[in-house]
Scaffold this active site. Structure first.
Site, short mmCIF file in Angstrom:
data_model
loop_
_atom_site.label_atom_id
_atom_site.label_comp_id
_atom_site.label_asym_id
_atom_site.label_seq_id
_atom_site.Cartn_x
_atom_site.Cartn_y
_atom_site.Cartn_z
NE ARG A 1 -11.49 -54.37 2.53
CZ ARG A 1 -11.97 -55.37 2.78
NH1 ARG A 1 -12.41 -55.55 3.99
NH2 ARG A 1 -12.18 -56.42 1.97
CG ASP B 1 -10.37 -63.67 3.71
OD1 ASP B 1 -9.30 -63.50 4.00
OD2 ASP B 1 -11.17 -62.75 3.84
CD GLU B 2 -13.95 -62.86 0.40
OE1 GLU B 2 -14.88 -63.22 0.17
OE2 GLU B 2 -13.21 -61.87 0.68
CG HIS C 1 -8.75 -59.99 0.86
ND1 HIS C 1 -9.61 -59.06 0.65
CD2 HIS C 1 -9.21 -61.33 1.24
CE1 HIS C 1 -11.00 -59.54 0.68
NE2 HIS C 1 -10.83 -60.72 0.84
CD1 TRP D 1 -16.85 -58.12 7.48
CD2 TRP D 1 -14.71 -57.88 6.99
NE1 TRP D 1 -16.15 -59.43 7.85
CE2 TRP D 1 -14.83 -59.13 7.39
CE3 TRP D 1 -13.33 -57.40 6.70
CZ2 TRP D 1 -13.48 -60.11 7.45
CZ3 TRP D 1 -12.15 -58.14 6.81
CH2 TRP D 1 -12.42 -59.62 7.31
CB THR D 2 -15.10 -50.56 7.66
OG1 THR D 2 -13.44 -50.77 7.21
CG2 THR D 2 -14.90 -50.93 9.21
CD1 TRP E 1 -14.69 -66.96 6.59
CD2 TRP E 1 -16.30 -65.50 5.50
NE1 TRP E 1 -14.20 -66.71 5.35
CE2 TRP E 1 -15.15 -65.98 4.60
CE3 TRP E 1 -17.17 -64.74 5.17
CZ2 TRP E 1 -15.44 -65.68 3.26
CZ3 TRP E 1 -17.20 -64.47 4.02
CH2 TRP E 1 -16.37 -64.87 3.04
CG ASP F 1 -8.53 -56.43 2.70
OD1 ASP F 1 -8.56 -56.60 1.45
OD2 ASP F 1 -9.27 -57.20 3.35
C1 ACM Z 1 -14.47 -62.57 5.22
O1 ACM Z 1 -15.59 -62.23 5.44
N1 ACM Z 1 -13.75 -62.47 3.98
C2 ACM Z 1 -13.71 -63.41 6.15
#
Ligand code: ACM
Length: 694
Positions: free
Chosen positions: A168, A331-332, A276, A473-474, A398, A197
């Site tokens: 980020r 993730d996601e 991502h 996370w930034t 997480w 990402d």
């Molecule tokens: C995450 O916070 N998406 C691993």
């Protein structure tokens, strides 16, 4: 005469230090050691103190390389253990570990003549040395002394980590090294780099140059402006005059890996898949389901080219990083395009996969086989369990602890990083006093309160909890200084959670050490949060409130949302007020068409002077203050008299704000109807914690 004075001084000093017993000493070391026994006398460290070791060859050289970064006497080379007679520090590697089955355990014995560190591993010796450094008192004249002491120490968990998101906002190699210095000092031993990402690819891959010529650069430095801006999240060429971002060359990575190894830190690379990955799919659009750039975040799992790409990238990554684990994200994933993509559909049919979760699982399994074939293990976020967990995978939990619990119960290792206690991107103090963060509220005390072993696990299962990690996370952290501000001192709490015996944990004791550590970190050029000026919890949330509607029944004319139910139908009259975040279980959330619409029954006609409720706005997750509140009362529950109608101009610039909407006057009623509506232009949620009636 001189000797006498010195001895007297030492006695006086040791008397002074002994007042607090071993507590004074323990209070100097973070994470708190297993056992500290205070002894008589003081050991003096001067430039003439001799450093000795029985380490030989490469091991000795490695330690010397690290010691060279410290001031004298540490940087003057290591002599043979036989020379450890006079004033000396001896680092002695032993056959067996001081604490059975704990390779990183060490003892440190300080007498007025010597400091002796014993451990069965280089890491143990390194941690003994960190403890010695932390126990060293330096007076105004620069004289260094260590109170005589015996320390026995061993970590609770083998995995003690920090994750840094360098996608980020890209962070320099020097910055990463600086953080490793501090992590090692507090006995953390893993640095997980989130290298890829949608905001930028950060590692040179020789076979795919577009990842770093293009996908590592954007025309806007600040993530928030780039992500939400009108330009539409575009990347740009490296030589574009607007280009912001960067990447680590393979030489940079080798340098970082080497630097980490000297500090007994393992660097764990994360290469995100299948989601991502907007930046990859902009550079190599043929790897997405439609083949078009700027359309997808997920790789096409039906396309063999995706696997060729991922395996090529991972092969180069494994060349660079010697770590046991390779983190593959996971993730996601939105998975939406997979449902209609002919290639993905064919893959599902051919492989007998019943849904897109199993398609994701297919990818993770295949990547695991590839990593295992190269002697590595797969690590991924807890979504990798969806559709079936790969046989040898380790789960990073997480979304709460459930992923970790399920993984362990299925015989897998888990690393705990629940958002509730380990997400260092949330506010660490009253939001109005802080630089904008992603939201949430995670003060130092809450990080410290974490126990990575959930009560649901048996002793046997608990052994599969490999450790714990703080995640940074930034998205909302544009500068290196702000990064440090979010990391320190909260990572010290992570360190203590990861290392120290929970039976010996004390927040008061830790807090005193953290205050000192903040000062020391500042002196060393870090930018920690100023713990001294911490405001703490939202005042309303600290003690339960008492009022006329307390414990009275509430009818929901529009439902609350089940994901933010707080304590269900009791929530708005239970006397519990919300803290600085809407997700703390005291705030109740409403997203239904009419948002909040409740009737409180006071169960008898009552004299009323005021009716009010607080609301919270957090723009990031679309939690907004109401645009309109209507408060009405009734004696029979049928005919209502409107007491007030309050309008508010909702302003998106108020990133996080609290507001009380109320009526004051004199009335008599049994029923109170409280309605809070969202502004049409904003949509989003409405959250309140209590309908307060006086
Ligand atoms: C995450 O916070 N998406 C691993």
């Amino acid at each position: 005469m001189k000797r006498h004075t010195l001895t007297l001084c030492a006695l006086l000093l040791s008397a002074f230090f002994t007042v607090g017993g071993s507590k004074a000493q323990a209070q100097q070391v973070t994470p708190a050691p297993l056992k500290v026994e205070q002894r008589e006398g003081l050991f003096r460290i001067t430039e003439a103190t001799v450093l000795c070791t029985n380490l030989k060859g490469k091991e000795k050289k490695m330690l010397e390389t690290y010691l060279a970064t410290l001031p004298a006497p540490y940087n003057q080379g290591l002599k043979s253990a036989k020379k450890a007679r006079g004033n000396s520090i001896l680092l002695e590697k032993t056959e067996t570990a001081p604490t059975a089955d704990n390779a990183e355990s060490y003892t440190l014995e300080v007498t007025p003549r010597q400091a002796v560190i014993r451990a069965a591993t280089d890491a143990g010796l390194f941690y003994g040395l960190q403890t010695l450094l932390q126990l060293t008192d330096t007076d105004a004249a620069g004289n260094r002394t260590v109170q005589a002491v015996r320390v026995e120490d061993a970590p609770r968990f083998a995995y003690r980590g920090l994750m840094l998101d360098v996608s980020r906002h890209f962070r320099s190699k020097e910055f990463v090294k600086k953080q490793m210095d501090a992590l090692a000092h507090y006995k953390l031993n893993r640095l997980h780099l989130h290298l890829t990402d949608g905001a930028g690819w950060r590692i040179e891959i020789k076979k795919y140059p577009r990842l770093t010529e293009f996908a590592a650069w954007r025309p806007e430095a600040v993530w928030k402006k780039w992500w939400f801006g009108s330009e539409g999240r575009k990347y740009c060429e490296q030589d574009d005059p607007r280009a912001q971002g960067g990447f680590y060359t393979q030489d940079d990575i080798r340098e970082l890996v080497e630097y980490a190894a000297r500090r007994h830190i393992t660097l764990i690379p994360e290469i995100e898949m299948p989601a991502h990955s907007e930046e990859v799919l902009a550079a190599y659009p043929e790897l997405s389901c439609t083949g078009e750039p700027y359309k997808h975040a997920d790789f096409c799992v039906g396309n063999e080219a995706t696997f060729a790409f991922l395996e090529d990238v991972l092969a180069e990554v494994m060349e660079l990083f010697p770590s046991e684990y390779i983190h593959i994200g996971g993730d996601e994933a939105g998975k939406a395009a997979w449902k209609t993509c002919p290639k993905c559909q064919k893959r599902m049919k051919d492989e007998n996969l019943k849904d897109v979760n199993e398609l994701q699982s297919y990818l993770i399994h295949r990547i695991e086989v590839f990593l295992n074939a190269h002697g590595r293990k797969l690590l991924g976020w807890d979504e990798i369990m969806e559709g079936g967990l790969a046989p040898n995978a380790t789960v990073m939990s997480w979304r709460g602890e459930e992923g970790g619990i399920n993984a362990v119960k299925a015989g897998h290792r888990a690393i705990m990083t629940p958002g509730s206690h380990c997400y260092l991107d949330g506010y660490q103090d009253a939001p109005a006093s802080q630089p904008e963060a992603i939201g949430g509220y995670l003060p130092l005390s809450k990080v410290y309160s974490y126990n990575p072993i959930p009560a649901a696990l048996s002793e046997e299962e608990a052994r599969l909890i490999y450790g714990v990690q703080g995640n940074l996370w930034t998205e909302y952290i544009p500068t290196e200084e702000q990064c440090e501000y979010m990391i320190y001192p909260r990572i010290l709490a992570v360190a203590e959670v990861a290392w120290s015996d929970p039976a010996r944990k004390s927040y008061a004791d830790f807090h005193a050490r953290a205050l000192k550590a903040v000062e020391q970190l500042k002196q060393k050029g870090y930018h920690p949060f100023d713990l001294m000026n911490e405001i703490g919890d939202r005042p309303e949330s600290v003690t339960p409130v008492s009022h006329l509607a307390l414990n009275k029944p509430v009818t929901y004319n529009a439902p609350f949302n089940q994901s933010y139910a707080a304590r269900g139908e009791k929530s708005l009259t239970d006397g519990r007020r919300g803290n600085w975040t809407y997700s703390d279980g005291a705030w109740q959330g409403f997203i239904s068409r009419n948002r909040l619409d409740v009737t409180v029954d006071l169960e008898a006609e009552t004299d009323i002077r005021s009716i009010s409720a607080d609301f919270i706005q957090v723009v990031g997750p679309e939690v907004f203050l109401p645009a309109e509140v209507i408060i009405s009362v009734s004696t029979d529950g049928t005919d209502y008299q409107e007491l007030t109608r309050i309008s508010h101009r909702v302003d998106k610039a108020d990133a996080i704000v609290f507001k009380n909407y109320g009526w004051q006057g004199e009335t008599k009623a049994r029923y109170i109807r409280y309605q809070a509506r969202a502004g049409k232009e904003f949509g989003g949620w409405v959250f309140t914690d209590e309908i307060v009636v006086q």
